[in-house]
Design a protein around this motif. Structure first.
Motif, PDB file in Angstrom:
ATOM      1  N   ASP A 166       0.665  -1.492  -0.098  1.00  0.00           N
ATOM      2  CA  ASP A 166       0.345   0.207   0.075  1.00  0.00           C
ATOM      3  C   ASP A 166       1.104   1.137   0.197  1.00  0.00           C
ATOM      4  OD1 ASP A 166      -2.368   1.755   0.548  1.00  0.00           O
ATOM      5  OD2 ASP A 166      -2.900   1.020   1.329  1.00  0.00           O
ATOM      6  N   PRO A 167       1.089   1.666  -1.140  1.00  0.00           N
ATOM      7  CA  PRO A 167       2.033   2.958  -1.621  1.00  0.00           C
ATOM      8  C   PRO A 167       1.224   3.851  -0.194  1.00  0.00           C
ATOM      9  CG  PRO A 167       1.182   2.248  -3.153  1.00  0.00           C
ATOM     10  CD  PRO A 167       1.247   1.787  -2.509  1.00  0.00           C
ATOM     11  N   GLU A 168       0.084   4.809  -0.175  1.00  0.00           N
ATOM     12  CA  GLU A 168      -0.180   5.894   0.960  1.00  0.00           C
ATOM     13  C   GLU A 168      -0.446   5.546   1.663  1.00  0.00           C
ATOM     14  OE1 GLU A 168      -4.281   5.811  -0.933  1.00  0.00           O
ATOM     15  OE2 GLU A 168      -4.136   6.454  -2.460  1.00  0.00           O
ATOM     16  N   TYR A 169      -0.566   4.684   2.320  1.00  0.00           N
ATOM     17  CA  TYR A 169       0.417   3.605   3.795  1.00  0.00           C
ATOM     18  C   TYR A 169       1.680   3.484   4.624  1.00  0.00           C
ATOM     19  CZ  TYR A 169       0.448   1.324   8.407  1.00  0.00           C
ATOM     20  OH  TYR A 169      -0.119   1.126   9.497  1.00  0.00           O
ATOM     21  N   GLY A 170       2.047   3.845   3.319  1.00  0.00           N
ATOM     22  CA  GLY A 170       3.607   3.113   3.252  1.00  0.00           C
ATOM     23  C   GLY A 170       4.043   2.191   4.290  1.00  0.00           C
ATOM     24  N   PHE A 171       3.870   0.282   3.094  1.00  0.00           N
ATOM     25  CA  PHE A 171       4.174  -0.163   3.630  1.00  0.00           C
ATOM     26  C   PHE A 171       4.591  -1.361   2.544  1.00  0.00           C
ATOM     27  CE2 PHE A 171       3.448  -4.668   4.374  1.00  0.00           C
ATOM     28  CZ  PHE A 171       4.028  -4.958   4.957  1.00  0.00           C
ATOM     29  N   LYS A 172       4.799  -1.714   2.050  1.00  0.00           N
ATOM     30  CA  LYS A 172       5.403  -2.790   0.925  1.00  0.00           C
ATOM     31  C   LYS A 172       6.563  -4.168   1.383  1.00  0.00           C
ATOM     32  CE  LYS A 172       8.259  -2.771  -3.239  1.00  0.00           C
ATOM     33  NZ  LYS A 172       7.131  -3.424  -4.127  1.00  0.00           N
ATOM     34  N   HIS A 229     -15.061  -1.267  -7.306  1.00  0.00           N
ATOM     35  CA  HIS A 229     -15.745   0.166  -7.134  1.00  0.00           C
ATOM     36  C   HIS A 229     -15.632   0.357  -5.453  1.00  0.00           C
ATOM     37  CE1 HIS A 229     -16.666   2.054 -10.568  1.00  0.00           C
ATOM     38  NE2 HIS A 229     -16.993   1.296 -11.394  1.00  0.00           N
ATOM     39  N   GLY A 230     -14.601  -0.959  -5.325  1.00  0.00           N
ATOM     40  CA  GLY A 230     -14.705  -1.313  -3.847  1.00  0.00           C
ATOM     41  C   GLY A 230     -13.186  -0.290  -2.778  1.00  0.00           C
ATOM     42  N   VAL A 231     -12.691  -1.366  -2.229  1.00  0.00           N
ATOM     43  CA  VAL A 231     -11.629  -1.187  -0.615  1.00  0.00           C
ATOM     44  C   VAL A 231     -10.550  -2.172  -1.548  1.00  0.00           C
ATOM     45  CG1 VAL A 231     -11.302   0.359   1.302  1.00  0.00           C
ATOM     46  CG2 VAL A 231     -13.539   0.930   0.104  1.00  0.00           C
ATOM     47  N   PHE A 232      -9.648  -1.366  -0.846  1.00  0.00           N
ATOM     48  CA  PHE A 232      -9.185  -2.342  -1.017  1.00  0.00           C
ATOM     49  C   PHE A 232      -7.031  -2.081  -0.515  1.00  0.00           C
ATOM     50  CE2 PHE A 232      -4.404  -4.238  -2.491  1.00  0.00           C
ATOM     51  CZ  PHE A 232      -4.766  -5.529  -2.210  1.00  0.00           C
ATOM     52  N   GLY A 233      -7.450  -2.621   0.830  1.00  0.00           N
ATOM     53  CA  GLY A 233      -6.218  -1.826   1.182  1.00  0.00           C
ATOM     54  C   GLY A 233      -5.571  -3.480   2.556  1.00  0.00           C
ATOM     55  N   THR A 234      -4.309  -2.507   3.346  1.00  0.00           N
ATOM     56  CA  THR A 234      -3.539  -3.896   3.661  1.00  0.00           C
ATOM     57  C   THR A 234      -4.073  -3.385   5.287  1.00  0.00           C
ATOM     58  OG1 THR A 234      -1.373  -4.016   4.230  1.00  0.00           O
ATOM     59  CG2 THR A 234      -1.989  -2.056   4.472  1.00  0.00           C
ATOM     60  N   MET A 235      -3.681  -5.249   6.108  1.00  0.00           N
ATOM     61  CA  MET A 235      -4.488  -5.552   7.164  1.00  0.00           C
ATOM     62  C   MET A 235      -3.737  -4.621   7.533  1.00  0.00           C
ATOM     63  SD  MET A 235      -6.472  -6.843   8.689  1.00  0.00           S
ATOM     64  CE  MET A 235      -6.924  -7.953   7.437  1.00  0.00           C
ATOM     65  N   ALA A 236      -2.500  -4.189   8.263  1.00  0.00           N
ATOM     66  CA  ALA A 236      -1.867  -3.282   9.115  1.00  0.00           C
ATOM     67  C   ALA A 236      -2.667  -2.091   9.856  1.00  0.00           C
ATOM     68  CB  ALA A 236      -0.169  -2.919   8.514  1.00  0.00           C
TER      69      ALA A 236
END
Length: 727
Positions: free
Chosen positions: A171-177, A200-207
């Motif tokens: 997630d580049p916006e959150y800052g995790f790779k 048109h949903g939500v995709f994110g990292t669990m952190a």
């Protein structure tokens, strides 16, 4: 009415979820379930029947679902059909949702099955539909383009929301790779991201999802009108020129309170519930037995009995029915009874109305006059004539800098209230803000002496006194307050000064901490509650940088105020202590050595004489004699008390005895006296019924001296509780 919602959680329980990554101390499964349990328990806590939840297990050892005949849906298990989840369901889910021993199972097939469940449950009814997939992105995922287009079309066509949360997804916006990511996971992650974006949903990292769990979620409340009627200026029944506007009244601010505790009792093995004094177990189908930790609990309700004094009845009291009693109102320490017929005469017969009784300039109104919560008054939504009329009134008040004073009765028979209506005009919204005004009985005026001068009895004004602040002290305090200013302490991303404690960032620690503890214990009843989140403690103390900047000003304030550290209070003192020598060198006690060694304590001046006697005591016998005299004085005062006239004096004497004997390290003497006093009170040997005296002793915490108060005491806290509860 609240919106209906149907949510299906797809939880990846594959074998790979049982491993640990990224230096975490818990497995990926336990880490991800933090989010799932938090969301489910939040919905359970609302108690709403319109919040429906379904749970699907992905990559399970077995297969159990409606489409199990198709091999594409293998290793997918239905843990919970779409329905309202209650605590028994939550406990069952806690036992069945566990990591499996396989990594076989298709996430896309699980999404298709979730769509099927939602369509079957919701049909064409108005629901908020949501699918939440929690996975680590490993294993096989069917990415057939034809079936994928059908899935996207169905999700978008039925207004479903797809949420995909991945374990260690980039997630580049959150800052995790994630470094050195397996090729299969990279492919699956890209596929799920593309699917979510097309839906048109939500995709994110669990952190990020787990981190945001500590941030309290604000509950959206659908307002309910508390008044629907007319706002009048003048009497429309008498005058044609009177103003009458159809309006509605809604709450604007309300006090949010933490939930109160519920009372339960333990059912016995025979099926009969155990009972305690003052409570009766509620029977019937409406009472839900609660199974927790192997013990069955059931609700309780209080049972009240009413008695009056009757010399002819057994025990001197007679039971009466509640309907035979009259209401009573306290006037000081006197109870003024009023019968139902008299109350009907004095009760004001009011009709629902909101009437403007006058206007007041804005600068003449004091803000401290506002009472309680606030409401808003708006025109009826479908009444264009009322909207225009109320808008004219709002703008007139706004332009004239004036407020309207009105009388409101919410419904027929309610007590009338005086309210202040102030205009609120915003870009796309306008209304009247309502605040309750006090009556003359609600106003309490207190007079305090000025802090910058002292007026003597003769009328002389003194500006320099030891109790008045000096110029240096006032300036030092002013400088310290300026240094502790947090209104512009914060900095935004551009480095500009801003407000440190913005209203939207400040949460109630009590309210949200209790809610967090409830959600945690609902799924982890035997584990300790985690520490308080930092977001709730952020504003509990000043920022460290601010404290460092204000430290020099604080030191100058301490010096100007001549602040000195108070020595800690000594809990105990030895009997054979040396009295402090007076500055004059004279020992006052030596001047009265001619008096009898054991002076008699009088009931008129018992407390000072008791203290003096203890101060002159030379051995334990002197102390015992003084305590014995005080005990006799207390018993006589209780016996001779007319009602409770002497109770306050007795409480003060017991408090002094308790304090003095604690310091003298003689708690046994006080405990023996209190035990004997309780026996005589319960046996009615001190002038009849004196149980109120014993309740006052307990209420003022004058019970036995335990080990916590005095190290030489042999009484434990449990023995104190038993002593207070015993009759």
């Amino acid at each position: 009415m609240a919106d209906k919602e149907a949510t299906v959680y797809i939880v990846d329980v594959g074998r790979s979820m049982g491993r640990k990554h990224q230096g975490r101390k818990e497995t990926d499964f336990d880490w991800a379930m933090r989010y799932v349990w938090d969301k489910i328990t939040t919905m359970v806590a609302t108690g709403r029947k319109t919040l429906l939840i379904g749970v699907l297990g992905l990559k399970t050892d077995g297969t159990k679902n409606e489409l199990a005949e198709d091999e594409s849906y293998a290793h997918i298990t239905l843990f919970q059909p779409i329905s309202q989840i209650l605590m028994p369901d939550l406990r069952r889910l806690r036992e069945v949702i566990k990591p499996s021993k396989t990594d076989r199972g298709d996430a896309v097939s699980a999404i298709v099955l979730a769509i099927h469940m939602i369509i079957k449950q919701c049909k064409q009814l108005k629901y908020r539909r949501r699918i939440v997939l929690v996975t680590d992105g490993k294993g096989y995922i069917d990415s057939d383009p034809d079936s994928l287009n059908d899935i996207i079309k169905k999700i978008n066509g039925d207004n479903m929301e797809l949420v995909v949360l991945g374990i260690d997804f980039d997630d580049p916006e959150y800052g995790f790779k994630e470094e050195e990511k397996p090729p299969q996971k990279t492919k699956n992650e890209a596929f799920l991201r593309d699917l979510t974006e097309k839906c048109h949903g939500v995709f994110g990292t669990m952190a990020q999802a787990v981190e945001e769990l500590d941030i309290p979620r604000l509950k959206t409340i659908k307002p309910v009108h508390s008044y629907r009627g007319t706002l009048t200026l003048g009497d429309p029944k008498e005058y044609d020129t009177a103003l009458s506007i159809d309006v509605e009244r809604f709450p604007r601010t309300m006090i949010a309170k933490p939930p109160s505790a519920s009372a339960f009792v333990l059912r016995s093995d025979s099926g009969e519930p155990t009972q305690s004094t003052g409570t009766v177990v509620a029977d019937g189908e409406e009472d839900e037995a609660i199974q927790r930790n192997g013990n069955t609990l059931t609700n309780v309700r209080s049972a009240y009995s009413y008695t009056v004094a009757d010399a002819d009845a057994p025990g001197g009291k007679k039971d009466v029915a509640r309907d035979d009693l009259a209401k009573g109102y306290e006037y000081g320490r006197t109870v003024v009874p009023i019968s139902e017929s008299d109350e009907n005469i004095t009760k004001l017969e009011s009709e629902a109305a909101m009437e403007i009784v006058g206007f007041v300039p804005k600068d003449k109104y004091e803000r401290y006059m506002a009472m309680g919560t606030s409401n808003i008054v708006i025109a009826q939504k479908t009444n264009d004539k009322a909207v225009i009329a109320l808008s004219s009134l709002i703008h007139a008040l706004f332009e004239l800098d004036a407020y309207a004073v009105a009388r409101v009765v919410k419904k027929d028979g309610s007590d009338p209230l005086l309210i202040l209506l102030s205009p609120s005009v915003e870009k796309d919204y306008e209304c009247l803000i309502e605040n309750q005004l006090p009556f003359s009985e609600d106003v309490r005026s207190y007079r305090f002496p000025p802090i910058d001068k002292i007026v003597t009895v003769s009328g002389k004004v003194v500006t320099q006194h030891r109790n008045l602040p000096t110029k240096d002290l006032s300036q030092a305090m002013s400088d310290f307050v300026d240094k502790m200013d947090i209104s512009h302490f914060d900095r935004n991303d551009e480095g500009e000064a801003g407000e440190y404690m913005a209203l939207e960032d400040v949460f109630s620690p009590v309210l949200h901490r209790i809610e967090q503890a409830k959600r945690w214990r609902a799924v982890r009843p035997m584990e300790p509650v985690p520490p308080v989140p930092e977001v709730l403690l952020k504003y509990s103390e000043q920022p460290e940088e601010l404290q460092r900047e204000a430290k020099p000003a604080l030191q100058r304030l301490i010096k100007a105020a001549d602040v000195k550290k108070v020595p800690p209070k000594v809990k105990g003192r030895k009997r054979n202590r040396e009295a402090d020598k007076p500055l004059s060198g004279l020992n006052v006690d030596d001047l009265f050595r001619q008096q009898p060694k054991r002076a008699k304590i009088s009931s008129e001046n018992s407390i000072p004489e008791f203290k003096q006697t203890l101060a002159r005591a030379e051995d334990i016998e002197d102390i015992k004699d003084a305590v014995k005299q005080m005990a006799a004085i207390i018993e006589n005062q209780i016996k001779d008390s007319f009602g409770n006239s002497n109770y306050d004096r007795v409480l003060e004497e017991l408090g002094v005895m308790r304090s003095e004997l604690t310091e003298l390290e003689e708690p046994v003497l006080y405990n023996d006296i209190l035990r004997g006093l309780k026996m005589k009170i319960m046996a009615e040997e001190l002038g009849g019924e004196r149980r109120e005296m014993w309740w006052s002793i307990r209420r003022n915490r004058l019970s036995l001296i335990d080990k916590k108060m005095s190290a030489v005491s042999d009484v434990t806290e449990e023995e104190v509780k038993e002593f207070n509860a015993a009759k």
